[in-house]
Design a protein around this motif. Sequence first.
Motif, PDB file in Angstrom:
ATOM      1  N   ILE A 271       0.881  -1.182   0.000  1.00 53.41           N
ATOM      2  CA  ILE A 271       0.000   0.000   0.000  1.00 53.41           C
ATOM      3  C   ILE A 271       0.906   1.217   0.000  1.00 53.41           C
ATOM      4  O   ILE A 271       0.880   2.058   0.904  1.00 53.41           O
ATOM      5  N   GLU A 272       1.739   1.315  -0.999  1.00 56.21           N
ATOM      6  CA  GLU A 272       2.785   2.342  -1.069  1.00 56.21           C
ATOM      7  C   GLU A 272       3.064   2.629  -2.540  1.00 56.21           C
ATOM      8  O   GLU A 272       2.709   1.846  -3.413  1.00 56.21           O
ATOM      9  N   PRO A 273       3.757   3.734  -2.820  1.00 54.34           N
ATOM     10  CA  PRO A 273       4.158   3.972  -4.211  1.00 54.34           C
ATOM     11  C   PRO A 273       5.126   2.891  -4.680  1.00 54.34           C
ATOM     12  O   PRO A 273       6.000   2.456  -3.928  1.00 54.34           O
ATOM     13  N   LEU A 274       4.930   2.464  -5.918  1.00 56.09           N
ATOM     14  CA  LEU A 274       5.823   1.478  -6.531  1.00 56.09           C
ATOM     15  C   LEU A 274       6.869   2.233  -7.347  1.00 56.09           C
ATOM     16  O   LEU A 274       6.588   3.303  -7.887  1.00 56.09           O
ATOM     17  N   GLU A 275       8.047   1.650  -7.432  1.00 56.68           N
ATOM     18  CA  GLU A 275       9.054   2.260  -8.297  1.00 56.68           C
ATOM     19  C   GLU A 275       8.533   2.253  -9.730  1.00 56.68           C
ATOM     20  O   GLU A 275       7.546   1.605 -10.046  1.00 56.68           O
ATOM     21  N   ASN A 276       9.225   2.936 -10.612  1.00 55.46           N
ATOM     22  CA  ASN A 276       8.756   3.179 -11.977  1.00 55.46           C
ATOM     23  C   ASN A 276       8.155   1.955 -12.674  1.00 55.46           C
ATOM     24  O   ASN A 276       8.866   1.148 -13.248  1.00 55.46           O
ATOM     25  N   VAL A 277       6.852   1.853 -12.639  1.00 58.10           N
ATOM     26  CA  VAL A 277       6.154   0.820 -13.404  1.00 58.10           C
ATOM     27  C   VAL A 277       6.295   1.199 -14.881  1.00 58.10           C
ATOM     28  O   VAL A 277       5.926   2.306 -15.273  1.00 58.10           O
ATOM     29  N   HIS A 278       6.819   0.299 -15.683  1.00 58.92           N
ATOM     30  CA  HIS A 278       7.046   0.639 -17.091  1.00 58.92           C
ATOM     31  C   HIS A 278       5.789   0.342 -17.913  1.00 58.92           C
ATOM     32  O   HIS A 278       5.355  -0.807 -17.990  1.00 58.92           O
TER      33      HIS A 278
ATOM     34  N   ASN B 236     -14.710  10.846  -8.483  1.00 58.38           N
ATOM     35  CA  ASN B 236     -14.045   9.687  -7.876  1.00 58.38           C
ATOM     36  C   ASN B 236     -14.933   8.447  -7.902  1.00 58.38           C
ATOM     37  O   ASN B 236     -16.128   8.529  -7.659  1.00 58.38           O
ATOM     38  N   ASN B 237     -14.312   7.306  -8.189  1.00 58.18           N
ATOM     39  CA  ASN B 237     -15.004   6.016  -8.126  1.00 58.18           C
ATOM     40  C   ASN B 237     -16.252   5.965  -9.005  1.00 58.18           C
ATOM     41  O   ASN B 237     -17.234   5.318  -8.656  1.00 58.18           O
ATOM     42  N   SER B 238     -16.228   6.635 -10.144  1.00 62.73           N
ATOM     43  CA  SER B 238     -17.446   6.682 -10.962  1.00 62.73           C
ATOM     44  C   SER B 238     -17.277   6.147 -12.380  1.00 62.73           C
ATOM     45  O   SER B 238     -18.272   5.988 -13.087  1.00 62.73           O
ATOM     46  N   PHE B 239     -16.056   5.852 -12.816  1.00 63.99           N
ATOM     47  CA  PHE B 239     -15.848   5.448 -14.210  1.00 63.99           C
ATOM     48  C   PHE B 239     -15.810   3.921 -14.376  1.00 63.99           C
ATOM     49  O   PHE B 239     -15.206   3.206 -13.586  1.00 63.99           O
ATOM     50  N   ASP B 240     -16.423   3.470 -15.469  1.00 62.26           N
ATOM     51  CA  ASP B 240     -16.396   2.036 -15.807  1.00 62.26           C
ATOM     52  C   ASP B 240     -15.124   1.646 -16.553  1.00 62.26           C
ATOM     53  O   ASP B 240     -14.729   0.481 -16.550  1.00 62.26           O
ATOM     54  N   PHE B 241     -14.511   2.609 -17.204  1.00 57.95           N
ATOM     55  CA  PHE B 241     -13.297   2.321 -17.966  1.00 57.95           C
ATOM     56  C   PHE B 241     -12.632   3.652 -18.278  1.00 57.95           C
ATOM     57  O   PHE B 241     -13.307   4.654 -18.514  1.00 57.95           O
ATOM     58  N   ILE B 242     -11.310   3.640 -18.266  1.00 56.14           N
ATOM     59  CA  ILE B 242     -10.566   4.830 -18.698  1.00 56.14           C
ATOM     60  C   ILE B 242      -9.525   4.409 -19.729  1.00 56.14           C
ATOM     61  O   ILE B 242      -8.764   3.458 -19.506  1.00 56.14           O
ATOM     62  N   LEU B 243      -9.547   5.096 -20.858  1.00 58.18           N
ATOM     63  CA  LEU B 243      -8.549   4.878 -21.903  1.00 58.18           C
ATOM     64  C   LEU B 243      -7.547   6.022 -21.793  1.00 58.18           C
ATOM     65  O   LEU B 243      -7.900   7.184 -22.024  1.00 58.18           O
ATOM     66  N   ASP B 251       1.895  10.840 -13.936  1.00 57.78           N
ATOM     67  CA  ASP B 251       1.314  10.370 -12.686  1.00 57.78           C
ATOM     68  C   ASP B 251      -0.085   9.837 -12.961  1.00 57.78           C
ATOM     69  O   ASP B 251      -1.011  10.595 -13.237  1.00 57.78           O
ATOM     70  N   VAL B 252      -0.245   8.525 -12.879  1.00 64.69           N
ATOM     71  CA  VAL B 252      -1.547   7.913 -13.201  1.00 64.69           C
ATOM     72  C   VAL B 252      -2.493   7.898 -11.999  1.00 64.69           C
ATOM     73  O   VAL B 252      -3.685   7.605 -12.145  1.00 64.69           O
ATOM     74  N   ASN B 253      -1.980   8.187 -10.806  1.00 66.18           N
ATOM     75  CA  ASN B 253      -2.797   8.051  -9.588  1.00 66.18           C
ATOM     76  C   ASN B 253      -4.104   8.851  -9.605  1.00 66.18           C
ATOM     77  O   ASN B 253      -5.143   8.312  -9.223  1.00 66.18           O
ATOM     78  N   PRO B 254      -4.075  10.113 -10.059  1.00 61.37           N
ATOM     79  CA  PRO B 254      -5.354  10.860 -10.061  1.00 61.37           C
ATOM     80  C   PRO B 254      -6.406  10.210 -10.962  1.00 61.37           C
ATOM     81  O   PRO B 254      -7.605  10.322 -10.697  1.00 61.37           O
ATOM     82  N   TYR B 255      -5.973   9.532 -12.019  1.00 60.44           N
ATOM     83  CA  TYR B 255      -6.924   8.872 -12.918  1.00 60.44           C
ATOM     84  C   TYR B 255      -7.433   7.559 -12.318  1.00 60.44           C
ATOM     85  O   TYR B 255      -8.608   7.228 -12.444  1.00 60.44           O
ATOM     86  N   GLU B 275       5.389   7.569 -13.307  1.00 64.41           N
ATOM     87  CA  GLU B 275       5.758   8.030 -11.973  1.00 64.41           C
ATOM     88  C   GLU B 275       5.097   7.125 -10.943  1.00 64.41           C
ATOM     89  O   GLU B 275       4.212   6.354 -11.267  1.00 64.41           O
ATOM     90  N   ASN B 276       5.503   7.285  -9.687  1.00 66.37           N
ATOM     91  CA  ASN B 276       5.111   6.360  -8.611  1.00 66.37           C
ATOM     92  C   ASN B 276       3.632   5.950  -8.620  1.00 66.37           C
ATOM     93  O   ASN B 276       2.788   6.659  -8.078  1.00 66.37           O
ATOM     94  N   VAL B 277       3.353   4.811  -9.196  1.00 67.35           N
ATOM     95  CA  VAL B 277       2.004   4.251  -9.126  1.00 67.35           C
ATOM     96  C   VAL B 277       1.796   3.817  -7.677  1.00 67.35           C
ATOM     97  O   VAL B 277       2.590   3.047  -7.135  1.00 67.35           O
ATOM     98  N   HIS B 278       0.742   4.297  -7.042  1.00 65.45           N
ATOM     99  CA  HIS B 278       0.533   3.968  -5.633  1.00 65.45           C
ATOM    100  C   HIS B 278      -0.253   2.667  -5.512  1.00 65.45           C
ATOM    101  O   HIS B 278      -1.389   2.572  -5.964  1.00 65.45           O
TER     102      HIS B 278
END
Lengths: 349, 349
Positions: A271-278, B236-243, B251-255, B275-278
Amino acid sequence: MLEAKAYGASSADANFGEMTIDRRDLHDIDVKIDILYCGVCHSDIHAKLNDWGNAKYPIVPGHEIIGKVTEVGSKVSKYKVGDLVGVGCMVDSCQECSACEEDMEMWCENGSTSTYNSKDKFLDGHTLGGYSTTIVVREEFVLSVSEDLDIKAVAPLLCAGITTYSPLKHWNIQKGDKVGIVGLGGLGHMGIKFAAAMGAETVMITTSEEKSKDAKRLGADSVIISKDKDQMKEHNNSFDFILNTIPVGHDVNPYLALLKRDKTMCLVGAIEPLENVHGGNLILRRKRLAGSLIGGIKETQEMLDFCAEHNIVSDVEMINMQDIDNAFERVQNSDVKYRFVIDMESLKS
Amino acid sequence: MLEAKAYGASSADANFGEMTIDRRDLHDIDVKIDILYCGVCHSDIHAKLNDWGNAKYPIVPGHEIIGKVTEVGSKVSKYKVGDLVGVGCMVDSCQECSACEEDMEMWCENGSTSTYNSKDKFLDGHTLGGYSTTIVVREEFVLSVSEDLDIKAVAPLLCAGITTYSPLKHWNIQKGDKVGIVGLGGLGHMGIKFAAAMGAETVMITTSEEKSKDAKRLGADSVIISKDKDQMKEHNNSFDFILNTIPVGHDVNPYLALLKRDKTMCLVGAIEPLENVHGGNLILRRKRLAGSLIGGIKETQEMLDFCAEHNIVSDVEMINMQDIDNAFERVQNSDVKYRFVIDMESLKS
């Protein structure tokens, strides 16, 4: 109000000590449980130390609870005095939202109530967990436990068990599937047992040569040493599913490479940031990185029943309540095979 | 050997120039195509500049090809002289492995042959793409194109089209699903058109207020400005799919926060470290981060047929072959709405 003995901390830097806590009096929907055993989960340490910034003090951890029913409310139909039962990570939810209706109370849209450190709907303040002699829980959140298993070793199933069972079931692991378990700790050792019991070709993936033997004893068919790049490469694009139990941020790319096209690696620890996911490791062969959190009550019961059927319990080391600070230190040093369980008799006497 | 005119570069730092290249003589399984139009894909630039470290020179890019059949081999049954056809990102694969058998030639276990910069099975050297007057391709990798569409605007469907159509189909987008398209460029504008045509509630998610109007013109029902945290939070928590079509690491976290439980965000642009995927953003509500790459030949034909049925083409800006360096520069500056297409007449005259 019902008094109970408990072990807890009054602040993040305080050691644990004995305290008296209030449990609610029995409502008509409640079950009162005399706690026999409580497992020690890494979350208990995070909570005590306020690692997640949301700790409420005094904190009484513990969400891997096994006990005997001592009293039931007038509307309780599933349990009677003397029944062997368990309580896991949740003690309440709204029971009305779409998540609850789909038996995924952990994602209750109105917020599920965690067994400890959650707003208490019945009493002022926050919930207090299983490091205690007694707990009162509404019937819907009480699990039935088989008397045939070694019950002290059942306790960790309530968290470590369901956390690993649920994703293996959700991603529909079948006989013959090649399943990788990354990381051999409290979660990983349960992952091996479940994957093997489901008939999968179960492969332990670990940095540590010395864990190989134990992984095989637990049920792994083979072991890959993740630091050995040649060994890893041999298994590229060959896994149907990977359960990643590493509890901290890490480089997931070498593990993604192991998946077949269209297959998933599921995180249950980090439950933490992962290093650079490619991105390329997901785009090529349409792979997926997912996560999973415990499981709903219905599935937790299903898991316990599966364990009774397949004679699965956790590998545990028993401690007295008074040993908890030392146990926390050993958990932090990964020095336990594979889960501490508190014998609550030690708190009663 | 068959001579063709082409436009290419002899090294990473050379500008494009006209050159004469060899195409193979027609085999019995081949279709010879007079190229009318070729789309300009960002990959063409990466390849020319050797950004991925695998460029073979001279390089002739182009994998969004539309043309007329001028000759067919004796065993060709699907096409005849005069047919309007397309060629996308692949021109060959083994046709025998499990990926090929499941119509996913892009993941051919023996390696598919890319339209350019791939080892050429028939001639020595490497394949040369669609910035050319002529190409010879085996029948299985030739697509049928409807005469009813604006055919110069069909060219980008062969890469930008299938890259966005395939994941929307794979994740089974249905009428009423709430689908987010992140990034409005060559891929994103096709994503909007497809999601809308599939009946989804189509939401453009962009950093740029000024793109809102165009997104709606293209078919988006609404727009979220991703820099506006309050706006994002509402969804937040409302999308069925994101392309997610963003072409670089980000940073993909906000999406991920926007997805409903158990739902997927699919990357189609960022073949780069993110960037850091959480991990927590995947673990809570069992969300998934996935990727997807073009699509198989069968699905590419299905996409072209879908476009003919729904009157979908790309928004294009036409250029002459001689304008390619300027076009590359403008693509790099995101200064095109939304895809350049080369009128190959300019190379012939």
